[in-house]
Enzyme design. Sequence first.
Site, PDB file in Angstrom:
ATOM      1  N   GLU A 196      -5.088   3.750   6.203  1.00  0.00           N
ATOM      2  CA  GLU A 196      -4.759   3.512   4.794  1.00  0.00           C
ATOM      3  C   GLU A 196      -5.399   4.602   3.946  1.00  0.00           C
ATOM      4  O   GLU A 196      -4.975   4.883   2.833  1.00  0.00           O
ATOM      5  CB  GLU A 196      -5.316   2.134   4.391  1.00  0.00           C
ATOM      6  CG  GLU A 196      -4.873   1.678   3.033  1.00  0.00           C
ATOM      7  CD  GLU A 196      -5.760   0.613   2.438  1.00  0.00           C
ATOM      8  OE1 GLU A 196      -6.642   0.956   1.636  1.00  0.00           O
ATOM      9  OE2 GLU A 196      -5.565  -0.556   2.767  1.00  0.00           O
ATOM     10  N   ARG A 255       0.837  -1.215   0.000  1.00  0.00           N
ATOM     11  CA  ARG A 255       0.000   0.000   0.000  1.00  0.00           C
ATOM     12  C   ARG A 255       0.875   1.270   0.000  1.00  0.00           C
ATOM     13  O   ARG A 255       0.571   2.243   0.701  1.00  0.00           O
ATOM     14  CB  ARG A 255      -0.931   0.028   1.216  1.00  0.00           C
ATOM     15  CG  ARG A 255      -1.959  -1.066   1.253  1.00  0.00           C
ATOM     16  CD  ARG A 255      -2.936  -0.930   0.082  1.00  0.00           C
ATOM     17  NE  ARG A 255      -4.127  -1.717   0.320  1.00  0.00           N
ATOM     18  CZ  ARG A 255      -4.243  -3.015   0.031  1.00  0.00           C
ATOM     19  NH1 ARG A 255      -3.246  -3.654  -0.536  1.00  0.00           N
ATOM     20  NH2 ARG A 255      -5.372  -3.653   0.277  1.00  0.00           N
ATOM     21  N   SER A 305     -10.826  -0.961   3.297  1.00  0.00           N
ATOM     22  CA  SER A 305     -10.022  -1.049   4.523  1.00  0.00           C
ATOM     23  C   SER A 305      -9.653   0.353   4.986  1.00  0.00           C
ATOM     24  O   SER A 305      -9.071   1.114   4.219  1.00  0.00           O
ATOM     25  CB  SER A 305      -8.723  -1.800   4.258  1.00  0.00           C
ATOM     26  OG  SER A 305      -8.989  -3.101   3.814  1.00  0.00           O
TER      27      SER A 305
HETATM   28  N1  EPU Z   1     -10.348 -11.057  10.402  1.00  0.00           N
HETATM   29  C1  EPU Z   1     -11.089 -11.180  11.556  1.00  0.00           C
HETATM   30  N2  EPU Z   1     -12.129 -10.324  11.754  1.00  0.00           N
HETATM   31  C2  EPU Z   1     -12.462  -9.360  10.858  1.00  0.00           C
HETATM   32  C3  EPU Z   1     -11.713  -9.228   9.675  1.00  0.00           C
HETATM   33  C4  EPU Z   1     -10.642 -10.089   9.472  1.00  0.00           C
HETATM   34  O1  EPU Z   1     -10.820 -12.045  12.392  1.00  0.00           O
HETATM   35  O2  EPU Z   1     -13.413  -8.638  11.102  1.00  0.00           O
HETATM   36  C5  EPU Z   1      -9.250 -11.997  10.133  1.00  0.00           C
HETATM   37  C6  EPU Z   1      -9.650 -12.950   9.017  1.00  0.00           C
HETATM   38  O3  EPU Z   1     -10.320 -14.073   9.496  1.00  0.00           O
HETATM   39  C7  EPU Z   1      -8.315 -13.306   8.406  1.00  0.00           C
HETATM   40  C8  EPU Z   1      -7.488 -12.053   8.616  1.00  0.00           C
HETATM   41  O4  EPU Z   1      -8.121 -11.299   9.643  1.00  0.00           O
HETATM   42  O5  EPU Z   1      -7.721 -14.364   9.107  1.00  0.00           O
HETATM   43  C9  EPU Z   1      -7.347 -11.232   7.359  1.00  0.00           C
HETATM   44  O6  EPU Z   1      -8.621 -10.872   6.859  1.00  0.00           O
HETATM   45  P1  EPU Z   1      -8.975 -10.851   5.302  1.00  0.00           P
HETATM   46  O7  EPU Z   1      -8.433 -12.041   4.643  1.00  0.00           O
HETATM   47  O8  EPU Z   1     -10.419 -10.542   5.178  1.00  0.00           O
HETATM   48  O9  EPU Z   1      -8.128  -9.670   4.688  1.00  0.00           O
HETATM   49  P2  EPU Z   1      -7.662  -8.285   5.325  1.00  0.00           P
HETATM   50  O10 EPU Z   1      -6.269  -8.406   5.786  1.00  0.00           O
HETATM   51  O11 EPU Z   1      -8.669  -7.870   6.327  1.00  0.00           O
HETATM   52  C10 EPU Z   1      -6.706  -7.330   3.082  1.00  0.00           C
HETATM   53  C11 EPU Z   1      -6.784  -6.029   2.320  1.00  0.00           C
HETATM   54  C12 EPU Z   1      -8.094  -5.935   1.555  1.00  0.00           C
HETATM   55  C13 EPU Z   1      -8.160  -7.102   0.592  1.00  0.00           C
HETATM   56  C14 EPU Z   1      -8.068  -8.391   1.416  1.00  0.00           C
HETATM   57  C15 EPU Z   1      -8.060  -9.655   0.581  1.00  0.00           C
HETATM   58  C16 EPU Z   1      -5.473  -4.433   3.593  1.00  0.00           C
HETATM   59  C17 EPU Z   1      -5.474  -3.273   4.502  1.00  0.00           C
HETATM   60  N3  EPU Z   1      -6.666  -4.911   3.248  1.00  0.00           N
HETATM   61  O12 EPU Z   1      -7.745  -7.304   4.066  1.00  0.00           O
HETATM   62  O13 EPU Z   1      -8.088  -4.732   0.806  1.00  0.00           O
HETATM   63  O14 EPU Z   1      -9.341  -7.083  -0.161  1.00  0.00           O
HETATM   64  O15 EPU Z   1      -6.850  -8.409   2.184  1.00  0.00           O
HETATM   65  O16 EPU Z   1      -6.835  -9.841  -0.008  1.00  0.00           O
HETATM   66  O17 EPU Z   1      -4.400  -4.898   3.189  1.00  0.00           O
HETATM   67  C18 EPU Z   1      -8.755  -2.444   0.801  1.00  0.00           C
HETATM   68  O18 EPU Z   1      -7.568  -2.140   0.780  1.00  0.00           O
HETATM   69  O19 EPU Z   1      -9.657  -1.558   0.763  1.00  0.00           O
HETATM   70  C19 EPU Z   1      -9.139  -3.827   0.894  1.00  0.00           C
HETATM   71  C20 EPU Z   1     -10.394  -4.185   1.049  1.00  0.00           C
END
Ligand code: EPU
Length: 337
Positions: free
Chosen positions: A333, A164, A236
């Site tokens: 972000e 990012r 995010s």
């Molecule tokens: N998790 C929780 N509770 C929540 C959300 C997440 O326990 O409410 C846990 C999930 O179970 C998982 C981990 O946290 O084990 C990561 O969650 P997830 O795979 O949903 O991805 P993320 O890290 O929350 C990132 C990006 C997203 C992108 C997704 C999928 C960032 C800041 N965000 O989210 O990007 O779509 O991975 O690759 O890196 C964005 O930038 O706007 C965005 C949506």
Amino acid sequence: MVEKQYGVSLKQYNTFGIDVRCECLCGFSSVDDLRALHAEGLFGSQWGVISGGSNILFTGDYHGTLLHPRGDRITETSREGDRVRLHVEAGVVWNDFVDYCVARSLWGAENLAYIPGYVGASPVQNIGAYGAEAADIIESVEVFGTDTGARVVMAREHCAFGYRMSVFKTLLRGKAVITAVNFTLSAVPDPRLGYGDLRDAVESMGGPTLANIRNAVTAIRKAKLPEPAELGNAGSFFKNPVVEEALAQELKKEYPDMPLYPSGQEGRAKLAAGWLIDRCGWKGRSLGPAAVHDRQALVLVNLGGAAGRDILDLAAAVSRDVEERFGVALESEVNVL
Ligand code: EPU
């Protein structure tokens, strides 16, 4: 052609749906338009760029000019072996670019389906999802230097892409307007299914075709992330924090189910901000007209009529709790203006 509108409400121009005004909203379609604005002295006054408005939080009226890219052409510029090069103007909606690639059997953008925003913004924070990021397919970025008035083509090696992150957020912040991005895509299949949820969804659809991957990513995003038209948000709100390996291991010992990812940096690990926020009990909770989304704790939403300040107050309360409980600082972000 330069098109100026004065005293415009930005409510339709930001996905948080914050109702603020800007002094001047200025559409541009070409480098010549930017040259004309440069000659007028625009870049010596308060200015900024708003494209899809999907990663921006306004905390008040914007006292200056916001440039809005309108160029929306996609052109194939070369085909060498399996590599196909596309020149894409900044005003193309990102998901239309993904659809264009999928329709022409070009691989590389499909994991990034349904990300909101315009192509011109994609290099700025190096958008990413499901094991892919824009930097993987960007060959160069065309910019207009606002100090010099010159057009520069920046090769990807000079864009300092990271998680990012890019040079457009650091050294070139406020010094360049992105006018187009050149992408290199693959004409041969190159599925990236390292992300477990995605692999399972694609398998259940019949296997890794381009359309299946694009459709699976779109379905996963729609299930987890709120539609801005229904509930204002900017995806995010926080970055996933990168912390010292020692702290990560200490937390992992205490919370064995905590997700932990490699950071790409020596001695540091990446944590899941959504998990940390969820564990602090914030998922689905609200503070006035701002709330933490009930299906993805990383997303802050406008329940209706929120001001930028309301979202910031919620972000501060969430960050405070995460810091107190885990000793981890969250970083936004989203661009706060
Ligand atoms: N998790 C929780 N509770 C929540 C959300 C997440 O326990 O409410 C846990 C999930 O179970 C998982 C981990 O946290 O084990 C990561 O969650 P997830 O795979 O949903 O991805 P993320 O890290 O929350 C990132 C990006 C997203 C992108 C997704 C999928 C960032 C800041 N965000 O989210 O990007 O779509 O991975 O690759 O890196 C964005 O930038 O706007 C965005 C949506």
